[in-house]
Design an enzyme around this catalytic site. Sequence first.
Site, short mmCIF file in Angstrom:
data_model
loop_
_atom_site.label_atom_id
_atom_site.label_comp_id
_atom_site.label_asym_id
_atom_site.label_seq_id
_atom_site.Cartn_x
_atom_site.Cartn_y
_atom_site.Cartn_z
N SER A 140 0.85 -1.18 0.00
CA SER A 140 0.00 0.00 0.00
C SER A 140 0.89 1.23 0.00
CB SER A 140 -0.90 0.00 1.25
OG SER A 140 -1.54 1.25 1.43
N TYR A 153 -2.38 -0.79 10.65
CA TYR A 153 -2.36 -1.12 9.22
C TYR A 153 -1.11 -0.53 8.56
CZ TYR A 153 -3.86 -1.47 4.34
OH TYR A 153 -3.93 -1.76 3.00
N LYS A 157 1.92 -2.50 6.58
CA LYS A 157 2.31 -2.29 5.19
C LYS A 157 3.76 -1.80 5.07
CE LYS A 157 -1.43 -3.82 3.42
NZ LYS A 157 -1.43 -5.10 2.65
N THR A 188 -12.98 -0.97 -2.96
CA THR A 188 -13.44 -2.29 -2.54
C THR A 188 -14.10 -2.12 -1.18
OG1 THR A 188 -11.38 -2.81 -1.38
CG2 THR A 188 -11.50 -3.41 -3.72
#
Length: 280
Positions: A140, A153, A157, A188
């Site tokens: 990401s 998160y 990443k 998404t």
Amino acid sequence: MAVQLHGKVAAITGGAQGIGKSIARALVAEGMSVAIGDLDLPLARITAAELGDRAVALDLDVTSPASVRAFVTAAEEALGPLDVMVNNAGIMLVGEFAKEDDRGTDLQLDVNVRGVLNGCKAAVQVMADRGRGHIVNIASTAGKVAVPRLVTYTTSKHAVVGATDSLRAELRGTGIDVSAIMPVPVNTRLGSGLGRSVVPPVEPDDVARAVVRVLRRRRDEAFVPGYLAVVADMTAWLPTAARAAVARLLGAYDIMVQADDAAREAYQREAVAAQRSRLP
């Protein structure tokens, strides 16, 4: 010279929907056979059926090394020797770090970091003796910048980017390539309810096309959209405060600060529940 993909075999984690499904579709369109691994085996079977006889659906829990090894073994038994491993499975929980449930922290690290490491290790173990292969890790842009309300998160990443670079260095000269794909937020369910920045969100098919380009050209990494590579190169040597200022100007902070937590609730609840359902 471009690498020929037709006739090769790929395994994709988290391949039943979203980015993984788009990658599977793109690789099948290139003439590859794909093994779609997912926690949701019924959905993976639906996806495989949509893609035709060059796709198979297999059960997979990326947090389990044994499950990942079994996935790779089953993929090779069904389709032949593995040429490409795409570590795509991921989970993203948005919120203030101090208020993040400890189980949510563990889950993101298990799926996003250990899951990628498990996939890389299983792939290397079968590719090494053949002296060929390509591992693609879906990271990401959060693996390159600091993002508030996304501490775990972002940590995961950054770890994926670091692991990709380190493994590439370790495997140099073996015939095995290792690449990272770094998209901005993607349209998404994982990216639902997020704020907006100067850089608009991309589509799963954009990420899939980047994967195909990386495989064809044996590139080390790719940003999605691609022009962010220029921004990354221009800001790499800036002091921390200056890099943060550029990120704020581009709206990188707004994406999570302005996130609609209510809109994300269903995804986050279901994602956590799906993973926890596999616990003994």
